[in-house]
Design an enzyme around this catalytic site. Structure first.
Site, PDB file in Angstrom:
ATOM      1  N   ARG A  75      21.386  44.498 -10.372  1.00  0.00           N
ATOM      2  CA  ARG A  75      21.158  44.021  -9.010  1.00  0.00           C
ATOM      3  C   ARG A  75      22.320  44.332  -8.059  1.00  0.00           C
ATOM      4  O   ARG A  75      22.145  44.247  -6.856  1.00  0.00           O
ATOM      5  CB  ARG A  75      20.901  42.514  -9.010  1.00  0.00           C
ATOM      6  CG  ARG A  75      22.087  41.663  -9.443  1.00  0.00           C
ATOM      7  CD  ARG A  75      21.698  40.202  -9.627  1.00  0.00           C
ATOM      8  NE  ARG A  75      22.835  39.359  -9.935  1.00  0.00           N
ATOM      9  CZ  ARG A  75      23.391  39.247 -11.129  1.00  0.00           C
ATOM     10  NH1 ARG A  75      22.905  39.958 -12.145  1.00  0.00           N
ATOM     11  NH2 ARG A  75      24.414  38.438 -11.332  1.00  0.00           N
ATOM     12  N   ASP A 132      26.870  32.481  -4.951  1.00  0.00           N
ATOM     13  CA  ASP A 132      25.870  31.912  -5.872  1.00  0.00           C
ATOM     14  C   ASP A 132      26.303  30.566  -6.442  1.00  0.00           C
ATOM     15  O   ASP A 132      25.843  30.170  -7.504  1.00  0.00           O
ATOM     16  CB  ASP A 132      25.591  32.891  -7.017  1.00  0.00           C
ATOM     17  CG  ASP A 132      26.816  33.150  -7.891  1.00  0.00           C
ATOM     18  OD1 ASP A 132      27.919  32.656  -7.543  1.00  0.00           O
ATOM     19  OD2 ASP A 132      26.688  33.829  -8.926  1.00  0.00           O
ATOM     20  N   CYS A 190      22.623  32.327 -11.876  1.00  0.00           N
ATOM     21  CA  CYS A 190      21.847  33.509 -12.225  1.00  0.00           C
ATOM     22  C   CYS A 190      22.080  33.950 -13.666  1.00  0.00           C
ATOM     23  O   CYS A 190      21.176  34.462 -14.322  1.00  0.00           O
ATOM     24  CB  CYS A 190      22.173  34.648 -11.257  1.00  0.00           C
ATOM     25  SG  CYS A 190      21.547  34.393  -9.587  1.00  0.00           S
ATOM     26  N   CYS A 351      26.975  28.239 -26.601  1.00  0.00           N
ATOM     27  CA  CYS A 351      26.010  29.041 -25.841  1.00  0.00           C
ATOM     28  C   CYS A 351      26.810  30.043 -25.026  1.00  0.00           C
ATOM     29  O   CYS A 351      27.902  30.431 -25.440  1.00  0.00           O
ATOM     30  CB  CYS A 351      25.132  28.151 -24.954  1.00  0.00           C
ATOM     31  SG  CYS A 351      26.051  27.209 -23.707  1.00  0.00           S
TER      32      CYS A 351
END
Length: 393
Positions: A75, A132, A190, A351
């Site tokens: 992107r 963001d 994102c 994670c």
């Protein structure tokens, strides 16, 4: 704004603009005299900056302190594969000069903060927010209100995008729409939630359009209007906005007259400067965390901890701690596969960045497991502190 005249090459380059009745020679000269600051050189900043440069906006400022990451190239079209690991602004300057060598690029190689925002923003006619995260969005908004500079807002997440114009003289500001930020961890970024690569192209291009219209003084801007785009349905929805007369920043009697600590305001850090684990956790539910270097040390003991990866299989395929004995059980499957997690060893859940692992750790504790820890910062922190060769998406 004092207009700058165009030379012969510029007249040729911008001929299709000059032919437009709403632009003409005078409008193109206004664009050349315009000064626009882009906050962020990523997904939104890429199409935004390229279209501003192509349009002939004379001075384009860019604020960013990050480097190009391969996992963002789907992107962030300002950058290419050869730019991975390079400063985003160095890459952006080179690309924008190739788009239009007539424009001036002002790179600000620093992290935007309350201590430097007013100084950086001063002198620009429009600020475009391509960030963001909530602390920076509130910071950009408040700085624009205090300086009287329009703020062209945009955001993207998964398949949805939003765009509006805030902080004009009579219009609402970002705080009129979102007076309080959401609790930390409630809205994934994102990297955690994903975003369709083409979506920032649509929203960033709209931001460029709004900035250009503001400089030209033509058309109807998005002041007082929030446009919401659903890429899956290919539909637009418009929400009307009004300035809140009691807004603490832009209201009739504002109570906040200076920039504040926005990480504290958004709950990311406490007033003492410590990172907040998660505002949604109560004292009973709070999960203990462990830093990567301590995990590395424990893995060398006779009875090492059990490593549980709660990411998705595709993330595991890119990078994992399988060589350290880790097992993959995605967060969505954890309840049904709880029996695969031992009860006689220390359990360390990890994670990507530490958000899903805290949720997984709480699930294990509720399921009767003890000595459950969450890896602080996730594999991103492991890559930074233990194994720099690990690629983490």
């Amino acid at each position: 704004m004092k207009r700058q005249q165009l030379d012969r090459d510029e007249l040729y380059r911008y001929a299709r603009h000059i032919a437009l009745p709403d632009i003409g020679l005078e409008g193109q000269e206004r664009l050349k005299s315009g000064r626009v600051l882009c906050v962020g050189a990523g997904g939104l900043g890429s199409p935004l900056a390229m279209y501003l440069a192509a349009a002939g906006v004379g001075t384009i400022g860019m604020v960013d302190d990050d480097v190009v990451d391969e996992s963002n190239l789907q992107r962030q079209l300002l950058h290419g594969t050869s730019d991975v690991g390079r400063s985003k602004l160095d890459s952006a300057v080179e690309r924008l000069f190739d788009v239009n060598p007539n424009v001036k690029i002002e790179p600000h190689h620093k992290r935007l903060s309350s201590s430097n925002a007013l100084e950086i923003f001063g002198g620009y006619h429009v600020v475009v927010d391509g960030t963001d995260n909530f602390p920076t969005r509130y910071l950009v908004n408040d700085a624009c209100v205090l300086l009287g500079i329009p703020n062209v807002y945009g955001s993207v997440f998964r398949w949805e995008g939003q765009v509006s114009v805030f902080a004009t003289k009579s219009g609402p500001c970002y705080r009129c729409l979102f007076r309080e930020p959401p609790p930390p961890g409630l809205v994934p970024n994102c990297a955690e939630g994903g975003v369709l690569g083409a979506l920032p192209g649509i929203i960033g291009t709209m931001q460029a359009m709004e900035a250009i219209k503001l400089i030209l003084g033509v058309g109807k801007s998005l002041v007082g209007r929030l446009m919401i785009f659903d890429a899956l349905e290919m539909s637009w929805r418009e929400v009307g906005l009004r300035r809140n007369p009691t807004c603490p920043v832009c209201g009739d009697e504002p109570t906040q007259l200076n920039l504040i600590d926005y990480e504290v305001f958004c709950g990311v850090k406490s007033e003492s400067g410590e990172e907040v684990v998660e505002a949604l956790e109560t004292d009973v539910e709070r999960v203990e965390e462990i830093v990567p270097r301590e995990v590395s040390r424990l893995l060398g003991e006779e009875v090492p901890p059990f490593l549980l990866d709660v990411r998705e299989p595709w993330e595991w395929a890119v990078s994992n701690l399988g060589d350290q004995g880790a097992r993959l059980i995605s967060l969505a499957e954890l309840t049904d596969r709880m029996s695969e997690v031992p009860s006689d060893r220390t359990i360390i859940v990890y994670c990507r960045s530490g958000q899903r692992s805290r949720t997984g750790a709480r699930m294990l504790i509720e399921g009767g497991r003890r000595n459950v820890l969450s890896l602080r910062g996730g594999l991103k922190a492991w890559s930074d502190e233990v194994d720099s060769s690990m690629r983490v998406v």
